[in-house]
Design a protein around this motif. Structure first.
Motif, short mmCIF file in Angstrom:
data_model
loop_
_atom_site.label_atom_id
_atom_site.label_comp_id
_atom_site.label_asym_id
_atom_site.label_seq_id
_atom_site.Cartn_x
_atom_site.Cartn_y
_atom_site.Cartn_z
N ALA A 203 -24.41 57.53 13.68
CA ALA A 203 -24.06 58.18 14.95
C ALA A 203 -23.15 57.28 15.78
O ALA A 203 -22.26 57.76 16.47
CB ALA A 203 -25.33 58.52 15.73
N VAL A 204 -23.37 55.97 15.69
CA VAL A 204 -22.52 55.03 16.42
C VAL A 204 -21.08 55.13 15.92
O VAL A 204 -20.14 55.19 16.71
CB VAL A 204 -23.05 53.59 16.29
CG1 VAL A 204 -22.05 52.59 16.88
CG2 VAL A 204 -24.40 53.44 16.97
N TYR A 208 -17.04 57.10 17.90
CA TYR A 208 -15.65 56.66 18.09
C TYR A 208 -14.67 57.79 17.82
O TYR A 208 -13.49 57.68 18.18
CB TYR A 208 -15.34 55.50 17.15
CG TYR A 208 -15.88 54.16 17.62
CD1 TYR A 208 -15.03 53.18 18.14
CD2 TYR A 208 -17.23 53.87 17.53
CE1 TYR A 208 -15.52 51.96 18.56
CE2 TYR A 208 -17.74 52.65 17.96
CZ TYR A 208 -16.88 51.70 18.47
OH TYR A 208 -17.38 50.49 18.90
N SER A 209 -15.11 58.86 17.20
CA SER A 209 -14.20 59.95 16.82
C SER A 209 -13.90 60.87 17.99
O SER A 209 -14.54 60.80 19.04
CB SER A 209 -14.82 60.76 15.68
OG SER A 209 -15.93 61.51 16.14
N LYS A 210 -12.91 61.74 17.79
CA LYS A 210 -12.59 62.75 18.80
C LYS A 210 -13.39 64.03 18.58
O LYS A 210 -13.63 64.79 19.51
CB LYS A 210 -11.09 63.06 18.75
CG LYS A 210 -10.20 61.91 19.19
CD LYS A 210 -8.72 62.28 19.04
CE LYS A 210 -7.82 61.14 19.49
NZ LYS A 210 -6.38 61.46 19.26
N LEU A 224 -19.04 69.06 17.62
CA LEU A 224 -18.96 68.46 18.95
C LEU A 224 -17.55 67.95 19.18
O LEU A 224 -16.92 67.42 18.27
CB LEU A 224 -19.94 67.29 19.09
CG LEU A 224 -21.44 67.61 19.14
CD1 LEU A 224 -22.23 66.31 19.20
CD2 LEU A 224 -21.78 68.50 20.34
N ILE A 225 -17.06 68.10 20.40
CA ILE A 225 -15.76 67.58 20.79
C ILE A 225 -15.99 66.57 21.91
O ILE A 225 -16.66 66.87 22.91
CB ILE A 225 -14.82 68.71 21.26
CG1 ILE A 225 -14.58 69.68 20.10
CG2 ILE A 225 -13.50 68.13 21.76
CD1 ILE A 225 -13.78 70.91 20.48
N TYR A 234 -21.10 60.39 24.47
CA TYR A 234 -20.84 61.13 23.22
C TYR A 234 -21.87 60.76 22.16
O TYR A 234 -22.35 61.63 21.42
CB TYR A 234 -19.42 60.83 22.73
CG TYR A 234 -18.93 61.75 21.64
CD1 TYR A 234 -19.15 63.12 21.68
CD2 TYR A 234 -18.20 61.25 20.57
CE1 TYR A 234 -18.69 63.95 20.69
CE2 TYR A 234 -17.72 62.08 19.56
CZ TYR A 234 -17.97 63.43 19.63
OH TYR A 234 -17.51 64.26 18.64
N LEU A 235 -22.24 59.49 22.09
CA LEU A 235 -23.28 59.04 21.17
C LEU A 235 -24.59 59.77 21.44
O LEU A 235 -25.29 60.18 20.50
CB LEU A 235 -23.46 57.53 21.28
CG LEU A 235 -24.62 56.91 20.49
CD1 LEU A 235 -24.47 57.18 18.99
CD2 LEU A 235 -24.71 55.41 20.75
N THR A 236 -24.92 59.93 22.72
CA THR A 236 -26.15 60.64 23.08
C THR A 236 -26.10 62.08 22.57
O THR A 236 -27.08 62.59 22.00
CB THR A 236 -26.35 60.63 24.61
OG1 THR A 236 -26.46 59.28 25.06
CG2 THR A 236 -27.60 61.40 25.00
#
Length: 251
Positions: A203-204, A208-210, A224-225, A234-236
């Motif tokens: 998940a970490v 980093y992704s979009k 997810l975006i 975003y990680l959450t």
């Protein structure tokens, strides 16, 4: 126009005369400059999907195109040329040759593409500086750390100036420090316009992704975006989605 298009991709294997459906129905698009993470439990079809995009495997049905090139129509010889010229690969286990020094490992795809020594050196110098590997080019993979080996592997993938960078669990063999270093590198090259498609259990890493696609039972189950969210927020969201997927709560 999307860089990569998949329409209704299906992949069926035969095991002991029985059919196993690895991918049921996958449709997605990836734009130039995108950074997409693909997540899912083991057996969900992530690596099968990556192999089809990499032309290492063929879909049983469906359409897959990079730009206007229909990848299903490539012969084995043309597929090998396509991989050399259009794709870059970063693997969990680095896939470096211990009989070559690090510089020659990086040069390998350019040698296969019959580039001149002058062009190879011209491409390497700025890349080596960016990846902070200039001082280890003359050494061998077995003489450097895992984090350094992955940077050599990243240099080998990027030196071809690929249309699409494919990463299969790139942080899986790295400690948290080296994983973060590699992911920051991916951030940098993505900001410079490099399109990245990454399969990961982490998940970490996905934070980093979009965009993050979640595959379950051979289909894209959720997306997810990131948008304007911080990596932490975003990680959450990614962690919450993984938990919900595990309990089949995502609708």
């Amino acid at each position: 126009m999307p860089l990569l298009t998949l329409e209704h991709i299906r992949r069926i294997f035969k095991e002991d005369s029985q059919e196993v459906i690895a991918l049921k129905d996958i449709s997605l698009t990836v734009k130039q400059g995108d950074y997409v993470a693909i997540m899912g439990e083991s057996g969900a079809g992530k690596t099968t999907l990556l192999n089809i995009i990499a032309t290492l495997d063929k879909a049983s049905s469906g359409i897959i195109k990079l730009d206007d090139q229909d990848l299903n129509e490539l012969t084995e010889q043309k597929a090998a040329k396509f991989r050399r010229e259009q794709l870059g690969f970063v693997f969990q286990n680095f896939n470096l040759l211990n009989t070559f020094n690090n510089q020659d490992n990086i040069f390998l795809p350019l040698v296969l593409a019959r580039k001149t020594p002058q062009e190879m050196k011209q491409r390497l110098m700025p890349l080596a500086k960016q990846l902070e590997i200039t001082n280890i080019l003359a050494r061998y993979p077995y003489e450097i750390s895992g984090g350094q080996r992955q940077r050599i592997a990243a240099a080998r993938a990027l030196i071809t100036q690929p249309r699409l960078l494919l990463a299969d669990e790139p942080t899986g063999a790295l400690d948290s420090h080296n994983a973060a270093s590699l992911l920051r590198l991916f951030d940098q090259v993505n900001e410079q316009g490099q399109t990245i498609l990454m399969v990961t259990h982490s998940a970490v890493s996905a934070s980093y992704s979009k965009r993050t696609l979640f595959i379950k039972d051979g289909v894209i189950y959720h997306e997810l975006i990131r948008g304007d969210q911080s990596k932490r927020d975003y990680l959450t969201k990614i962690t919450e989605t993984l938990t919900a997927l595990a309990s089949e709560e995502v609708q």
